[in-house]
Each structure stands twice: as structure tokens, then as C-alpha cells.
Design an enzyme around this catalytic site. Structure first.
Site, PDB file in Angstrom:
ATOM      1  N   SER A 296       6.969  32.283  80.290  1.00 47.05           N
ATOM      2  CA  SER A 296       8.286  31.976  79.731  1.00 47.05           C
ATOM      3  C   SER A 296       8.597  33.003  78.651  1.00 47.05           C
ATOM      4  O   SER A 296       7.700  33.493  77.963  1.00 47.05           O
ATOM      5  CB  SER A 296       8.276  30.585  79.100  1.00 47.05           C
ATOM      6  N   ASP A 297       9.870  33.342  78.505  1.00 47.93           N
ATOM      7  CA  ASP A 297      10.244  34.224  77.402  1.00 47.93           C
ATOM      8  C   ASP A 297       9.845  33.530  76.089  1.00 47.93           C
ATOM      9  O   ASP A 297       9.680  32.313  76.045  1.00 47.93           O
ATOM     10  CB  ASP A 297      11.746  34.555  77.436  1.00 47.93           C
ATOM     11  N   CYS A 298       9.705  34.345  75.035  1.00 48.36           N
ATOM     12  CA  CYS A 298       9.070  33.809  73.829  1.00 48.36           C
ATOM     13  C   CYS A 298       9.941  32.738  73.167  1.00 48.36           C
ATOM     14  O   CYS A 298      11.095  32.987  72.828  1.00 48.36           O
ATOM     15  CB  CYS A 298       8.730  34.955  72.891  1.00 48.36           C
ATOM     16  N   ALA A 300      11.106  30.243  74.717  1.00 51.57           N
ATOM     17  CA  ALA A 300      12.114  29.709  75.647  1.00 51.57           C
ATOM     18  C   ALA A 300      11.912  28.207  75.879  1.00 51.57           C
ATOM     19  O   ALA A 300      12.887  27.462  76.033  1.00 51.57           O
ATOM     20  CB  ALA A 300      12.074  30.461  76.979  1.00 51.57           C
TER      21      ALA A 300
END
Ligand SMILES: *[C@@H]1O[C@H](CO)[C@@H](O)[C@H](O)[C@H]1NC(C)=O
Ligand SMILES: *[C@@H]1O[C@H](CO)[C@@H](O)[C@H](O)[C@H]1NC(C)=O
Ligand SMILES: *[C@@H]1O[C@H](CO)[C@@H](O)[C@H](O)[C@H]1NC(C)=O
Ligand SMILES: *[C@@H]1O[C@H](CO)[C@@H](O)[C@H](O)[C@H]1NC(C)=O
Ligand SMILES: *[C@@H]1O[C@H](CO)[C@@H](O)[C@H](O)[C@H]1NC(C)=O
Ligand SMILES: *[C@@H]1O[C@H](CO)[C@@H](O)[C@H](O)[C@H]1NC(C)=O
Length: 768
Positions: A296-298, A300
Site C-alpha cells: 500500500s502507498d505510505c 494509504a
């Protein structure tokens, strides 16, 4: 810590216990690398440490040994070491977009390795249209990352490249991408991933470093007029999804065999991408068969709950992410919530084991569980392999090949150092250092600024002209005075990270502040050539400069990397012949004034006046177009081979044999392997050696809201003056000439397809 209630013996006992624990910890120091069998022979008995076993067997063994808390520790980027099994902490988050970067916590620069080779920002690399170069850059980045890893300064999992489509000129992160075209973006992604990942011994199972294609998907709004990426809901049609936003990701996974995909912050059609089982488990794992992990994007997942309020409780968000297909959390959200989710029956340990297995398998392929990296394949690499002269020359070469010449009046460029006795170098980016790197940068080996680069070829004088790129008040008089006394003027203008960057989309797309005033005023008093150099990620409306005859040349240099100034001088003084082409449309300011950045549609909508996006769909005026780029020489094209028609054999009983069809399904069996070759002879008819990019476009029959034009392929030829070469394209009819219909199905239009290379046009009929 709570204050002690009792004093005396119990406290003393507690102290003893602490000391005993401490002794225990000291007896088992934190391992530096996993499976260090030399200093800990007990580890020899653990199958997961045995490199002679297969990855799956080793992963199963490892997962079977772990407690739930130990497992949870490996679902997040700052993974927690497991001392009893000889496993160290591992930081998953390293970046290497255009050079090893310390934007993520996995990379440090120290006196041992003070810097790494900093290539141009990706948007300029894309402008080279040179696939072997894309791969060569990836290879250097992975070599330097390995070298740094061996001395404990870098991780092996790089969260690069960014293959989102540069959909709107205002996007602050457009600079990180290979531009607006799905074919170019796909080819860039595949080549760069191969450069990063491919093992020197050709073993496909092994990874040199693990790349990550991000941000999946339809992510290209950061912060526009207060609309934030963290809760932006991108409304995307099936058609745009499948022919614009998804192809680079699909190619990364299917053709590039990338080891990771990162899901994005935004929602797509009402669902957060990191919580959408169809997008993750369904498409990335199911259809494309990702061999690796989904991260996951940081933060997110944190945003999914706290900002988007997508679930009622945080543990539901954690369960949703893992059940949807997320394997690793950049952040702490899973660490905090997985236990509770399991307790509430929202998530089972089988799902956790599956996620962990993908994470560990990636680390196995990287050799992380094979003991001391110094004893392994890349063990000889060290600080001396970072910033080598070869690597730094490549950084300069990429900038030379990427710089785009957009205007060149007769007698302007290249300048001759023999006739230019004095050169005025003006502008807020004229002596740029850090600005040349763009974002997701590291610390470069060194800088050559434009002023320094030009000073090597001419006697220069310098005025910044503005305090910074915002140029609130241009210092016009001083700049004019300097310009009036010089034989030629180079104005280095444009933007920097204060104008366009992550979390900062532009509102206007003209040169910032009073830059335009400065350029025009300086041009008005100059006695010789006036060269406008635009250093930026996104396109700028510089129509005024295009129209002003006193501005004799325009160059776009992207953010050209550590050697940018040297490359700019190489182009300006003719040490190299520019060959870059724009990887994105340059729109007029009126586009930014009238089009909502948040409108995700690619196709125009006559009912609302929405003009559409990119060279594929937008028909309005442009300042410069996709593919634009001049040379100091001239090239001619001639079609050598191309068929007049292609016949698709339909099986007996096919509906289109009895009733009129405009198109047929492009995924039908009979459509497979239907191909032909196109050959284009290119001649360098000018006086100077140069490279030329042949862009092959097709205009399909106008059915299903098809693009007016789409890139089929590109090839770059390096030709001596008077020399000639042949660009060959293997066209796969159903793959390259088809379009995606309104339901996301690939269709091959029957009838006339127009193929074009520059002004050369060839009509091809597809019939049944
Ligand atoms: C490894 O396993 C062997 C056979 O099971 C056993 O004899 C030996 O003691 C083990 N060694 C260690 C260090 O645990
Ligand atoms: C675990 O959860 C997944 C996803 O909800 C489900 O498909 C699977 O059947 C469950 N497995 C077990 C063993 O309960
Ligand atoms: C240009 O930048 C370099 C590097 O920061 C610096 O050393 C030099 O003094 C600058 N030159 C001028 C004229 O400001
Ligand atoms: C550069 O030009 C100036 C002004 O014409 C002159 O005074 C100076 O000597 C020149 N310097 C060099 C290194 O040529
Ligand atoms: C740019 O310069 C102006 C004027 O000196 C100043 O007010 C502003 O803060 C500067 N902007 C940046 C981003 O440094
Ligand atoms: C592509 O880049 C490579 C590596 O720099 C270079 O050798 C080659 O000449 C380039 N191709 C063309 C056609 O310019």
C-alpha cells in the site's frame, strides 16, 4: 510507565528479571543479516536458510515457524527482526526512481557513500525514446543499490518506477512519469524494471533488486485547489481504464515480471484501490499473475479509515486491505489493527500467511535469506561501484539524448564557441543545482550547473534575474544591461519543487510570476541569438516565446539530473545533436483555466465542451505536441514495406459473415499472430550526425470513441550525415491496431486504418 506501588523486595526482583532478560538479549544480538550460519551454526538446521531448496519450500518452512505477532511484524515496511530465527530488521521502503534516493528510510548516505548517480528526472528520460537506455539506467541504479546494500546503506526493494499516466499538465508528480502515452509508459516501465531486476546470471527466479510499479491505479491528482489525493475519488470509465490507465501496470507485471505493485491513495469509482479485491486479487494477481507482493502507498490504509472513513472500524479497514490482496503496509496501520481483526473474525491467519508468503518469497529471490551478502552474487560490489565515471557519463548521456529542441530559427543553434565571445546566462534556474534533480532524488555524485556547463565553452556573465522561480519581482534592468552587452543570451527559466511536486499540483501552466516579462524584455535588447531553456517537469504555455522572433531557440530540459548543465551546454554548443521528443502535450493556459483537473475523462464530451486529454483525444490548440522535437540536421522518410490490406479469416458461421460488422473482437483466436512488418527508410539529409526517433502512429476507423491517433511503436536510429537506416516495426494487428470499446473489450475496426510517420501516410485496409 506506571509508578511502582511497593518498594523493597518486589522491585528488586523485578530488577533482577530485567537484568536476566537483558543478559538473554545480549546473548542473542540483533542479527545483521538473515541466516548467518557462520556465526550461528544452529541456523543451518532451518530449511528456510537452505539455498538449495526451492523458494516455495523455504517460504512455507519460515511461515510455519512464526507466531502471530511475528507475522504481523512482517506485514509492514519497517519489518521487525526475529532474533530467535536469526532474522534482522528489514526496511522495505527504498526508492530509486532516477538514482538511488534517500527519500525512503531504507537508504542512507554517509561518508562511506556520500552520493549516488543522479539521472535526469523520468519525464526527460522518456523524451529520449530510447528503450535500451531505459534499461541501462535501471541497471546502474540496481548496481549502486546493491553496492550500498553490501555496506548496510540501502534496501533491496525499490519502490520505483512510477508508471501513472501524465493525464493533466498540472499534476505535480507528472515529472516522475514517462508521460501521457500508454505505449511509451509501458515500454519505459518494462525496460526500467528489467534493468533493475534482471539477475546478472540470467536466472529469472533471482532478483538483483525488486522493482515496484506504482501507483495502482488512475492516480494523478495530488493537491489541486485543495482537492487532496488522500480522499479523491477518481471516476473512471471502463474504456479509459482499460486503454489508458491500466496498460502500463499490466505490461509491468505481464511483460516486465515486476516483483511488486503499489496501490494508490485515491479511490477509483468509489472504492479505495488498496481495499478493492477486484483491482488487486482479481486483476493484478488473478489476470496478470503478479509474482511478488502488493504494497500500500505510505499511510494509504490509515487514510482509508481516518480520512476516507471507508469502514466503520480500523480493524475492518485492516481486514479489507488484506482480504483484498494487500500484502505489505507502508505504515503502522496493520501492526495496530490486525490482531483485533483476527480476534473479531474479520480476518483469518490463512490470509495473513498468504500475504507473508509473497513478502518472504520476494526476499528469498533477492538472496536475503542466503547469509552474508558479501559471499553472494553481488558481494564484490561496494562504495567504489557507486558514482563511477561510467555511471556519471551515462547520466550526462541521458540528458543529452532527452533534451528537446522546440524552436530553432535559422542561424541560432548550435552556437559556435569561436564566434560567441561573450554569453549572458540569465534566469532563476541558470545556476541550478538541486533543482536539476527533480523529486524522489538522492544526493548526487556532484553537480554541473547550466552556468558551469556553459562556462566551459564560452566567456559567460550571469544574472539570476529573479530571486527564485516564483519570480515575484523580476530584476529586469540588470538582466537587460547584461544581455545588451553579450553576443548571445541563454535564459534558464521554468519551475522547481516550489512550483510543481508531490502534494503540489499547479493551477497555472504559464511561466511562473514575472518570468515571461523577464524573457521578453531581455530578448528585446539582445543583439544575437536568444535561447530560452525551460527547466520543468510539466509543459509550459510559452506561446509568447514561440511567436516572438527575437527569441530564436527554445529548449526543454526537464529536470536534467546531476550532469544537466553539462548536457545543456553540449546541446547549445553542438557537441551533441538534440534528439529528444516531447512525451506529453503542452497545452495553452486556457486549458488549465477551463478544464477541471479532477475530470478523469480522456475522451472529449461535446455536450459539456470538455475537450479531452492527450494527443490521442484532444483536438484543440496546443503550444507543442506529443512527439515534437527538432534536430540540427534533417531527416527524410520513405516507406519501404507496408501491406495495403490485411485479411482476417473468420471461422465458418461467424456472425460478421452474414451481417454487417464494423469491428470484430480482437481477442478471438483467429486474430492471434496476425501480423506484418513495416519498414521505414530514414536518411540523414543534413550536415550533422544525429539520432532520429521514428514514431509510428495509427488512426483507426472512428468507431467506439476510438483515439484519433495512437502510438504503435517507436524506434531510434543514429545516423551519420548522409547516412541512412531502416526502422522495422513488427505490427501485431489485433494488439497494436485495435481499440478498447465502451465495455473494456478490445475491438479491431474493419476498414481503413491510417498509418503515419511524420508527414508520411499510408492507408491499410482491414477486411474479412
Ligand atoms: C541440527 O540438527 C541435528 C539433527 O537433527 C542435531 O543433531 C543438531 O544438534 C542440530 N544442531 C543445532 C545447532 O541445533
Ligand atoms: C480465510 O479468509 C478468506 C478471505 O475471506 C477466505 O476466502 C478463506 O476461506 C478463509 N480461510 C479459512 C481457512 O477460514
Ligand atoms: C553557481 O553555483 C555553484 C554551485 O552551487 C556555486 O559554487 C557558484 O558560486 C555559483 N556561481 C555563481 C556565479 O553564483
Ligand atoms: C571575458 O570577456 C570579458 C569582457 O569582454 C573580458 O574582459 C575577459 O577578459 C574575458 N575573459 C576570458 C577568460 O576570456
Ligand atoms: C521566492 O522569493 C520571494 C521574494 O524574495 C520570497 O518571498 C519567497 O518566499 C521565495 N519563495 C520560495 C519558494 O523560496
Ligand atoms: C540509445 O542509447 C544508447 C546508450 O546510451 C546509445 O548507445 C544509442 O546510440 C542510443 N540510440 C540512439 C539511436 O541514439
Amino acid at each position: 510507565m506506571a509508578p511502582a506501588k511497593h518498594s523493597g523486595f518486589p522491585c528488586f526482583a523485578a530488577l533482577c528479571i530485567i537484568l536476566l532478560c537483558l543478559r538473554h538479549v545480549l546473548a542473542q544480538p540483533q542479527p545483521v543479516f538473515a541466516c548467518d550460519v557462520d556465526s550461528n551454526p544452529g541456523l543451518k538446521n532451518l530449511s528456510f536458510c537452505d539455498p538449495s531448496l526451492g523458494v516455495q519450500a523455504r517460504v512455507s518452512d519460515l511461515v510455519s515457524r512464526l507466531t502471530l505477532p511475528e507475522k504481523i511484524g512482517w506485514l509492514m515496511n519497517s519489518a521487525k527482526g526475529i532474533n530467535r530465527l536469526g532474522i534482522p530488521n528489514y526496511e522495505w521502503w527504498s526508492e530509486g526512481l532516477h538514482g538511488v534516493s534517500n527519500v525512503g528510510p531504507g537508504v542512507q548516505f554517509t561518508s562511506l557513500v556520500p552520493g549516488a548517480t543522479s539521472f535526469p528526472q523520468v519525464i526527460l528520460t522518456a523524451a529520449t525514446f530510447n528503450e535500451s537506455l531505459f534499461q541501462a539506467i535501471g541497471k546502474v541504479v540496481s548496481t549502486e543499490a546493491r553496492a550500498m546494500h553490501n555496506v548496510g546503506l540501502a534496501g533491496l526493494t525499490l519502490w520505483s518506477p512510477n508508471v501513472n499516466i501524465f493525464r493533466d499538465p498540472r499534476w505535480g508528480r507528472g515529472q516522475e512519469t514517462p508521460g501521457e502515452d500508454p505505449v511509451l509508459s509501458s515500454k519505459y516501465g518494462v525496460a526500467f524494471v528489467r534493468g533493475l531486476q534482471q539477475s546478472d546470471d540470467g536466472d529469472k527466479q533471482k532478483l538483483k533488486v525488486a522493482a515496484c510499479c506504482k501507483h495502482y491505479t488512475a492516480y494523478d491528482v495530488d493537491n489541486w485547489k485543495g482537492i487532496q489525493r488522500y480522499n479523491f475519488n477518481a471516476m473512471v470509465t471502463k474504456q479509459d481504464m482499460d486503454d489508458t490507465f491500466q496498460p502500463p501496470f499490466k505490461c509491468c507485471v505481464v511483460d516486465g515480471d515486476v516483483a511488486s505493485v503499489m496501490c494508490s491513495y485515491n479511490q477509483v469509482n468509489g472504492k479505495p484501490t488498496c481495499g478493492d479485491p477486484d483491482l488487486l486479487t482479481g486483476v493484478v494477481r488473478g489476470q496478470w499473475k503478479l509474482n511478488g507482493y502488493i504494497v500500500s502507498d505510505c499511510e494509504a490504509l490509515h487514510k482509508m479509515f481516518y480520512t476516507q472513513k471507508y469502514t466503520k472500524t480500523p480493524e475492518e479497514a485492516a481486514a479489507l486491505a488484506l482480504n483484498s490482496g494487500v500484502d505489505l503496509d507502508c505504515g503502522n496501520f496493520l501492526r495496530r489493527n490486525v490482531n483485533k481483526a483476527v480476534g473479531r473474525g474479520l480476518l483469518n491467519e490463512t490470509t495473513i500467511d498468504k500475504a507473508l508468503s509473497y513478502n518472504f518469497a520476494t526476499m528469498m529471490r533477492l538472496g536475503f535469506f542466503d547469509g552474508n551478502p558479501i559471499n553472494q552474487q553481488y558481494g564484490k560490489l561496494g562504495p567504489n561501484d557507486v558514482c563511477t565515471p561510467e555511471h556519471q557519463n551515462l547520466a550526462r548521456e541521458v540528458a543529452r539524448q532527452g533534451i528537446v529542441l522546440l524552436k530553432n530559427s535559422a542561424g541560432s543553434l548550435p552556437l559556435s564557441s569561436a564566434s560567441i565571445k561573450s554569453l549572458a546566462v540569465i534566469g532563476p534556474n541558470a545556476n541550478a543545482t538541486h533543482t536539476m534533480l527533480g523529486n524522489y532524488e538522492g544526493i548526487p555524485c556532484k553537480y554541473t550547473t547550466p552556468l558551469q556547463g556553459l562556462t566551459a565553452s564560452a566567456n559567460t556573465s550571469y544574472q539570476p534575474g529573479c530571486a527564485n522561480t516564483s519570480c515575484v519581482a523580476a530584476e529586469v534592468d540588470a538582466a537587460k544591461k547584461l544581455a545588451a552587452s553579450a553576443d548571445a543570451v541563454v535564459l534558464v527559466m521554468g519551475s522547481d519543487q516550489s512550483i510543481e511536486k508531490e502534494s503540489r499540483d499547479r493551477v497555472k501552466i504559464t511561466l511562473p510570476g514575472q518570468q515571461q516579462l523577464l524573457v521578453s524584455e531581455v530578448a528585446s535588447v539582445s543583439k544575437g541569438p536568444v535561447i530560452l531553456v525551460i527547466m520543468s517537469g510539466g509543459g509550459m504555455d510559452v506561446q509568447f516565446a514561440k511567436d516572438d522572433p527575437r527569441i530564436t531557440s527554445i529548449l526543454w530540459v526537464g529536470f536534467p539530473g546531476e550532469a544537466g548543465g553539462a548536457a545543456i551546454a553540449d546541446v547549445i554548443f553542438g557537441a551533441c545533436n538534440p534528439s529528444g521528443r516531447l512525451p506529453m502535450t503542452w497545452y495553452p493556459e486556457s486549458y488549465a483555466d477551463t478544464v477541471d483537473m479532477t475530470d478523469m475523462h480522456m475522451r472529449p464530451n461535446p455536450a459539456t465542451g470538455f475537450p479531452g486529454r492527450s494527443y490521442r483525444f484532444y483536438k484543440g490548440p496546443t503550444v507543442f505536441s506529443f512527439g515534437d522535437g527538432l534536430s540540427y540536421t534533417d531527416f527524410s522518410h520513405e516507406l519501404v514495406t507496408a501491406p495495403e490490406f490485411v485479411t482476417v479469416a473468420l471461422g465458418e458461421g461467424h456472425a460478421c459473415l452474414t451481417s454487417e460488422c464494423e469491428s470484430i473482437d480482437a481477442d478471438e483466436e483467429r486474430c492471434k499472430n496476425l501480423g506484418f512488418e513495416i519498414r521505414v527508410r530514414v536518411k540523414n539529409v543534413g550536415e550533422m550526425r544525429g539520432s532520429h526517433t521514428v514514431l509510428l502512429f495509427s488512426s483507426p476507423p472512428q468507431l467506439h470513441n476510438a483515439p484519433q491517433k495512437q502510438l504503435v511503436g517507436f524506434q531510434k536510429l543514429d545516423l551519420e550525415a548522409g547516412g541512412e537506416g531502416v526502422a522495422r516495426f513488427d505490427v501485431d494487428v489485433c494488439k497494436d491496431l485495435s481499440v478498447v470499446d465502451e465495455n473494456g473489450k478490445r475491438k479491431l475496426g474493419l476498414g481503413d486504418h491510417l498509418l503515419h510517420v511524420g508527414s508520411l501516410k499510408h492507408s491499410l485496409k482491414i477486411r474479412i
